[in-house]
Structure formats: C-alpha cells, structure tokens
Motif scaffolding. Structure first.
Motif, mmCIF file in Angstrom:
data_model
loop_
_atom_site.group_PDB
_atom_site.id
_atom_site.type_symbol
_atom_site.label_atom_id
_atom_site.label_comp_id
_atom_site.label_asym_id
_atom_site.label_seq_id
_atom_site.Cartn_x
_atom_site.Cartn_y
_atom_site.Cartn_z
ATOM 1 N N GLU A 27 62.033 17.689 -22.134
ATOM 2 C CA GLU A 27 61.638 19.040 -21.750
ATOM 3 C C GLU A 27 60.179 19.112 -21.255
ATOM 4 O O GLU A 27 59.246 19.452 -21.972
ATOM 5 N N PHE A 28 59.989 18.689 -20.006
ATOM 6 C CA PHE A 28 58.654 18.710 -19.396
ATOM 7 C C PHE A 28 58.053 20.113 -19.426
ATOM 8 O O PHE A 28 58.778 21.104 -19.324
ATOM 9 N N VAL A 29 56.751 20.148 -19.572
ATOM 10 C CA VAL A 29 56.054 21.438 -19.525
ATOM 11 C C VAL A 29 55.395 21.549 -18.155
ATOM 12 O O VAL A 29 54.668 20.644 -17.729
ATOM 13 N N TYR B 51 55.605 9.446 -7.258
ATOM 14 C CA TYR B 51 55.219 8.417 -8.207
ATOM 15 C C TYR B 51 56.327 8.048 -9.180
ATOM 16 O O TYR B 51 56.251 7.008 -9.814
ATOM 17 N N CYS B 52 57.303 8.889 -9.315
ATOM 18 C CA CYS B 52 58.364 8.570 -10.283
ATOM 19 C C CYS B 52 59.067 7.285 -9.870
ATOM 20 O O CYS B 52 59.600 7.199 -8.764
ATOM 21 N N PRO B 53 59.055 6.239 -10.688
ATOM 22 C CA PRO B 53 59.656 4.955 -10.302
ATOM 23 C C PRO B 53 61.159 5.071 -10.087
ATOM 24 O O PRO B 53 61.748 4.244 -9.414
ATOM 25 N N LEU B 54 61.790 6.059 -10.690
ATOM 26 C CA LEU B 54 63.228 6.184 -10.569
ATOM 27 C C LEU B 54 63.622 7.191 -9.515
ATOM 28 O O LEU B 54 64.801 7.340 -9.222
ATOM 29 N N GLY B 55 62.654 7.906 -8.965
ATOM 30 C CA GLY B 55 62.977 8.879 -7.938
ATOM 31 C C GLY B 55 63.885 9.975 -8.420
ATOM 32 O O GLY B 55 64.810 10.388 -7.716
ATOM 33 N N ILE B 56 63.645 10.471 -9.587
ATOM 34 C CA ILE B 56 64.570 11.452 -10.134
ATOM 35 C C ILE B 56 64.010 12.858 -10.076
ATOM 36 O O ILE B 56 64.626 13.786 -10.538
ATOM 37 N N ILE B 57 62.817 13.010 -9.514
ATOM 38 C CA ILE B 57 62.277 14.355 -9.351
ATOM 39 C C ILE B 57 62.533 14.790 -7.921
ATOM 40 O O ILE B 57 62.246 14.047 -6.980
ATOM 41 N N LYS B 58 63.104 15.966 -7.777
ATOM 42 C CA LYS B 58 63.418 16.464 -6.442
ATOM 43 C C LYS B 58 62.653 17.768 -6.257
ATOM 44 O O LYS B 58 62.784 18.682 -7.054
ATOM 45 N N ASP C 226 63.821 19.738 -9.539
ATOM 46 C CA ASP C 226 64.831 19.193 -10.449
ATOM 47 C C ASP C 226 64.331 17.889 -11.048
ATOM 48 O O ASP C 226 63.856 17.015 -10.327
ATOM 49 N N ILE C 227 64.439 17.754 -12.351
ATOM 50 C CA ILE C 227 64.170 16.471 -13.003
ATOM 51 C C ILE C 227 65.467 16.036 -13.662
ATOM 52 O O ILE C 227 66.012 16.752 -14.499
ATOM 53 N N GLU C 228 65.959 14.861 -13.240
ATOM 54 C CA GLU C 228 67.221 14.388 -13.815
ATOM 55 C C GLU C 228 66.898 13.662 -15.109
ATOM 56 O O GLU C 228 66.723 12.451 -15.159
ATOM 57 N N ARG D 199 68.244 10.206 -16.544
ATOM 58 C CA ARG D 199 67.810 8.896 -16.074
ATOM 59 C C ARG D 199 66.338 8.660 -16.351
ATOM 60 O O ARG D 199 65.833 7.561 -16.114
ATOM 61 N N CYS D 200 65.657 9.676 -16.813
ATOM 62 C CA CYS D 200 64.215 9.549 -17.039
ATOM 63 C C CYS D 200 63.941 8.533 -18.141
ATOM 64 O O CYS D 200 64.667 8.455 -19.124
ATOM 65 N N MET D 201 62.915 7.702 -17.960
ATOM 66 C CA MET D 201 62.572 6.743 -19.008
ATOM 67 C C MET D 201 61.285 7.139 -19.711
ATOM 68 O O MET D 201 60.724 6.360 -20.453
ATOM 69 N N PHE D 202 60.787 8.337 -19.423
ATOM 70 C CA PHE D 202 59.613 8.871 -20.112
ATOM 71 C C PHE D 202 58.413 7.945 -20.007
ATOM 72 O O PHE D 202 57.692 7.722 -20.957
ATOM 73 N N CYS D 203 58.247 7.397 -18.808
ATOM 74 C CA CYS D 203 57.089 6.545 -18.591
ATOM 75 C C CYS D 203 55.833 7.387 -18.436
ATOM 76 O O CYS D 203 54.730 6.901 -18.645
ATOM 77 N N GLY D 204 55.986 8.629 -18.031
ATOM 78 C CA GLY D 204 54.823 9.509 -17.917
ATOM 79 C C GLY D 204 54.050 9.344 -16.631
ATOM 80 O O GLY D 204 52.984 9.926 -16.470
ATOM 81 N N LEU D 205 54.587 8.556 -15.664
ATOM 82 C CA LEU D 205 53.832 8.341 -14.428
ATOM 83 C C LEU D 205 53.709 9.629 -13.623
ATOM 84 O O LEU D 205 52.709 9.860 -12.943
ATOM 85 N N CYS D 206 54.733 10.487 -13.700
ATOM 86 C CA CYS D 206 54.657 11.742 -12.962
ATOM 87 C C CYS D 206 53.512 12.592 -13.499
ATOM 88 O O CYS D 206 52.776 13.230 -12.732
ATOM 89 N N VAL D 207 53.346 12.556 -14.813
ATOM 90 C CA VAL D 207 52.272 13.340 -15.417
ATOM 91 C C VAL D 207 50.916 12.781 -15.003
ATOM 92 O O VAL D 207 49.983 13.508 -14.672
HETATM 93 S S1 SF4 Z 1 58.468 10.285 -16.932
HETATM 94 FE FE1 SF4 Z 1 58.651 8.587 -15.495
HETATM 95 S S2 SF4 Z 1 60.849 8.429 -15.110
HETATM 96 FE FE2 SF4 Z 1 60.522 10.412 -16.071
HETATM 97 S S3 SF4 Z 1 60.308 11.822 -14.365
HETATM 98 FE FE3 SF4 Z 1 58.246 11.171 -14.908
HETATM 99 S S4 SF4 Z 1 57.808 9.429 -13.573
HETATM 100 FE FE4 SF4 Z 1 60.032 9.774 -13.526
#
Ligand code: SF4
Ligand code: SF4
Lengths: 407, 194
Positions: B41-43, B58-65, B87-89, B92-100
């Motif tokens: 649940e991203f804020v 930056y999302c390595p999985l490309g799951i943010i649209k 949209d954040i799927e 599939r998110c691995m919670f790497c935090g790169l988007c943040v």
């Molecule tokens: S935490 Fe990582 S995998 Fe999840 S949406 Fe952000 S960049 Fe993508």
C-alpha cells in the motif's frame, strides 16, 4: 442353553469378556456368544488404538515443538487438541490417487495389512488387572511375531507403488527389521527367564520390582531396537524425507495415507504399552490393585515421551551406521545380558525355580552398575571401530579419479 | 565418550523444553516493526506529484503505469500534469523501493503494511483512486527528513503533503506562489491559517 466361560479359556482373565459372554450365553449357543463378546471387546480396542493414535500425533507435535523451542499446533480446540481431527478431515476429503502402473490390489491392501497386526498386538496387553482380551501363554512370542508383520505391509507398499523411492524405503525398512529383530528377541529372553513365563499377565505379576532395574540392558536394547522397527528418528531411513521423499508411503494420499500414518503413531502407542508391560511393571502401582489402568497410562506416556525426546535430539543415522549399531553394539550387549541373567537365575532361584523379592534386588544391584559400565565400554569400542573406517585420501591412483585407501 | 555425548545431547533438548518458545503468535502478537519497513500500500501525495513518471521508468519490473494529460486549469502558473492513471501491480512488486528513491519530489513513499492478501491477482493492482484514498502513513524508507523527525508510520498520525517533503513550507511559498491544485479539494492555506 446356559453357556458359561470355562476357567481354562484364554479369555477367562478378562472380566468384561466374561460378563458379555456369560450374559449372552444365557440364551444363545456358546459359539455365538463368543463371537459377540469378542467383537464387542475388539471394537473397543480398535477404537481406543485409533483414538490413542490421534492423541499421540497431537502429543508428538506439541512435545516436538516444545523441545525445539516452538509451540506446536495450538489453533484448533484447547491446546490444539482437535488438530488430529482437522488433519483427518483434510486427508479424507483429498483425492485418493493410485499411480499408473501400480499393483492396485496390493496397493489398496497395504493400510489394512499394516493396521491389523497393530490391533492384534493390543489383544494380549494387560491394560489393568483382568483387562486383557486374551491371556495367551505365549504372549511375548505373539507380540514379537505380530509386530514384525507390519513390515510385510511396508514392503507391499514399496513394491506395489511403482516408485523407486518407495522401493528404496521399503528395502531399507526390511533390512533394518532383519537386523534389529535379533537383539530385540534376545533381550526379551532375560525377562522371560526371570518371570518364568511368556504370558504378559504373569510377567506383570512377577514384577515385584520393575524389570527396568533388573534388566536395564534389555530395556536399552529393546527400546533402541523397537524405535528402529518403528522407523522413528534416528532410525527413520525408511522414510527419510531429505533422501527419498517419504519412503514407502510416497505414493499414498487421502484416507490410505491417513490409515498408514495412524498405524505408525498407533504402533508407537502400542509398543510403549508393551515396554510398560515388560519393563515398567505394567499396571502395578503404589496403590495395591487400585487404579491399575491409570498407572499403566502414566507409564506408557512416559515411554512415549522418551521416544519423542530421542526423536527431537538425534540426527538420522546412515544405513551402514544403523546396521553397525545393531550387529556390533546391540547384539553383543544383549548376548552378554542373556549370559549374565542366565547365570544369576541359575544361582539365585530356589528349589521350585522361583525368584523371591530379595533375589530380584540382588540382581538389580548387580545389573544396574553392570549396564552402565557395559554400555559405556561397548560404546567406546564401537566408537573406535567407527573411527578406523577407511578414510578418503587425496592421492589419486588413476589420474583425475580419487580413490579410497584402506589403512 | 560415545555414550556420554549422547546423554549430553538429550540434556540439551530437555533444557530447551523448559525455555519459553520463540514463536510469536502472529495475528494476536506482533513484533515491533521498523519505521523504515518497505511494505505494501504505497503512500502517494497527489499534491506533490508532477506526473514525471520517474518512478515508472526506474521500476525494474515495469509494473507502474502512468498516464497523464496536460492540466487545463492553470498551466501558466506553473501547474502540473493531471494524473489519469497511476497503476501499481502490487502482485509483482518486489518492494525494492527504487520507485521511491527515484521520485524527485518526495511524493511517493513505501507503506508499512504487509497484509494485502487477495484471492485474485486483479485485486492486487493499486489504482489511482486507491492511492488517493489510502491512509497517509508513509514509511521512512529513503526519507531522512521523516526519520529525523522520529516518525513511526505504525501508530503515528497520518501526515499531510506539506509535512513529508525535505524542503520546508516557506520554500513553496517562495518558489511556487501561484500553485493551484487541480482535481482535489485541498486548497493551499493562506498564511494566516499556517
Ligand atoms: S518497489 Fe520496486 S518493484 Fe515495487 S513498484 Fe517500486 S520500483 Fe517497482
Ligand atoms: S516519480 Fe514521483 S512525482 Fe514523478 S510521477 Fe512518480 S510519484 Fe509522481
């Protein structure tokens, strides 16, 4: 028709059987009343073994959890007591698979073949005074013979599953059984010699002091051998999960697996009851002829605890280590015990061949220090043998292929 | 000696039996969670988001649209893009935090929850409406300004968009005097109500 149970009948000891038989015999032929009484008691035994098996699974999981610093199943019912019920419900509703290429008839017969000897064993165990189904005069022999019959079921399972892992597990189980049957039988000879009878009832009555003190080596050998025959850790190579999936019952699912599993834990219960009868004085308790079943239960639970404790402690042995333990350690121990016991009985018995209470105390005083000494000395010798096994050296005989050099 | 070592092993397990179990009975008991926990649940603060889509790149999985359209209300006054899709799927998110880490405007934060199990994958996708309405308890991951203030997302009060940035509010007043917010009912308070 007035059909009374004859006093020389093997069922005469059982008060309940006598009551059912005699009241039914008042108005029907003897053969029918025998069947009725036998069925009634057998129904009780089967149900108590299965219910006991369910409770033992719960106890085992809880205790293993505590010994491992965990909690164990505690979600359903008070202290998780209804967990076996949940497991059963899950297993019954699962699909009952038979693998392709399996021998269907044998595959299906296995749970029955394993379950029947287990229930048969309970027939000769005196749970309390006058509470055994049949007072067989060859009770010990009966127990030994019938308890080994479970292995036939294991081998049938391995053979009919059309699965190599199952076959490996079954072969290992048979190998273990063959080696451990010898020391187990020899260790029981001492008990039989002292009590002068093979009937379990007489053995219990002969234990004015528990044979735990008179025959400590026999107890040690019997418990070790039995835990090998029950395929319990540290001897559970027959169903070693990390090596051969689940061993002989790899292919079993659903209600068949539930029955096999119930047999395994039920066997633990019954074997503990046998050990209680043979070594811990059975229904003898501090109160004379009172609450016999209660003392029996307490002692059985103590033995079950020891089995679970051992399971929680030791890692699994290799097959060759298990064989070595049986032939090089337990067999000599039980033979020495047999010789010592024979000598003691020969020297101490009175003219009619009976042993009095002071005689038993003398034997205990000799045998307990002897047991500690022998187990330590034999253990030391056994350890030396293990250490002198061939060691892998780094000198290759064929270039690139390491060889084993025997020192 | 062989036998003695075996006995000692038995004693070890027996001693452990008397100890208190390590198990934490999860739904009833919980361990204390670190404020930097990277949870589901991203804020997201719409007021801060410019629609730059750095997070999506930056999302390595490309799951943010992200789909944006130019804001029609006040582009001249430095207004931003309007977010149509975000949209954040989560499945599939691995919670790497790169988007943040990538977000240049301190507007996307990790959450601190971990109990978003669903029966269907489609339910796991977070839409822009969910992001707008979700509780604003940002994790302090990669946000030293939050960590320095000693904020704890679990049990702490929800933060408004003005409290979470690394710049102070005066900066906004200076740099973005004409800022107006589109599509939300948040108004920039005047100086008196500050
Ligand atoms: S935490 Fe990582 S995998 Fe999840 S949406 Fe952000 S960049 Fe993508
Ligand atoms: S990186 Fe930050 S500002 Fe840019 S679109 Fe993503 S959330 Fe919005």
């Amino acid at each position: 028709m007035n059909c009374q149970l004859a006093s020389e009948s093997i069922f005469y000891q059982n008060a309940l059987y006598r009551f059912i038989h005699d009241s039914a015999g008042a108005f029907m032929p003897c053969s029918v009343s025998h069947v009725i009484a036998g069925l009634a008691i057998m129904l009780m035994l089967v149900n108590s073994v299965l219910l006991g098996a369910a409770l033992v699974t719960w106890l085992e999981r809880r205790l293993l959890g505590r010994l491992h610093n965990r909690i164990g199943p505690n979600r359903w019912g008070p202290f998780g007591l209804l967990q076996p019920l949940a497991d059963l419900g899950k297993l019954i509703t699962k699909e009952d698979l038979v693998p392709s290429g399996a021998d269907k008839i044998i595959f299906t017969a296995v749970p029955l073949v394993m379950m029947v000897p287990l229930v048969l064993m309970t027939a000769v165990i005196p749970f309390a005074e006058n509470t055994m189904l049949a007072d067989l005069n060859i009770g010990v022999l009966f127990i030994l013979a019938v308890s080994s019959a479970t292995t036939i079921g294991i081998f049938m399972a391995g053979w009919s599953s059309n699965n190599r892992y199952a076959l490996f597990g079954a072969a290992r189980s048979v190998a273990v059984l063959i080696s451990y049957e010898v020391p187990v039988v020899i260790s029981l000879l001492g008990v039989v010699m002292i009590s002068g009878s093979m009937s379990l009832n007489d053995i219990v009555q002969a234990q004015s002091i528990p044979f735990l003190l008179v025959q400590p080596i026999a107890l040690f050998v019997f418990v070790t051998g039995m835990s090998a025959e029950l395929n319990r850790t540290p001897f559970d190579i027959a169903e070693a999960e990390s090596e051969i999936i689940a061993g002989y019952h790899t292919e079993y699912s659903g209600i068949k697996f539930a029955l096999i599993f119930a047999t395994e834990t039920g066997a633990l219960l019954v074997v503990s009851a046998v050990i209680t009868t043979l070594f811990l004085g059975g229904w003898n308790g501090p109160l004379e002829n009172f609450l016999g079943w209660f003392w029996f239960l307490i002692k059985t639970l103590a033995i079950i605890f020891v089995f679970i404790w051992v399971r929680a402690t030791y890692p699994r042995l290799r097959l060759d280590q298990i064989m070595a333990l049986s032939w090089k350690f337990l067999l000599p121990l039980s033979l020495i015990n047999l010789a010592i016991t024979a000598l003691e009985v020969f020297l101490l018995r009175d003219a009619s061949g009976n042993l009095s209470l002071p005689d038993l105390w003398v034997m205990a005083a000799i045998n307990v220090p002897m047991a500690i000494l022998l187990i330590l000395v034999m253990g030391g010798l056994f350890q030396k043998k293990v250490n002198s096994l061939p060691i892998r050296t780094e000198k290759p005989m064929v270039p690139g292929v390491p060889t084993i050099e025997v020192k | 000696m062989y036998g003695l070592a075996m006995a000692r092993g038995l004693l070890v397990t027996l001693k452990n039996m008397t100890k208190k179990p390590f198990t934490i009975q999860y739904p009833e008991e919980r361990v204390k969670q670190h404020p930097r926990f990277r949870g589901e649940e991203f804020v997201w603060y719409e007021e801060r988001c410019t629609g730059c889509a750095s997070c999506a790149k930056y999302c390595p999985l490309g799951i943010i649209k992200i789909v944006t359209s130019p804001s029609e209300s006040a582009p001249r006054q430095g207004d931003k893009y309007k977010l149509e899709v975000f949209d954040i799927e989560l499945q599939r998110c691995m919670f790497c935090g790169l988007c943040v880490e990538a977000c240049p405007y301190d507007c996307l934060f990790m959450g601190s929850g971990f109990e978003q199990g669903r029966y269907s994958r489609d339910d796991m996708v977070i839409h822009v409406e969910d992001l707008r309405n979700s509780a604003k308890n940002p994790s302090t991951f990669y946000r030293p300004q939050l960590e320095q203030s000693g904020y704890d997302p679990r049990g702490g009060r929800p933060l408004t968009w003005r409290e979470v940035g690394r710049e102070n509010w005066d900066w906004h007043k200076r740099e973005k005097a004409g800022l107006r917010l589109i599509g939300t009912d948040v108004n920039i308070p005047s100086e008196e109500s500050e």
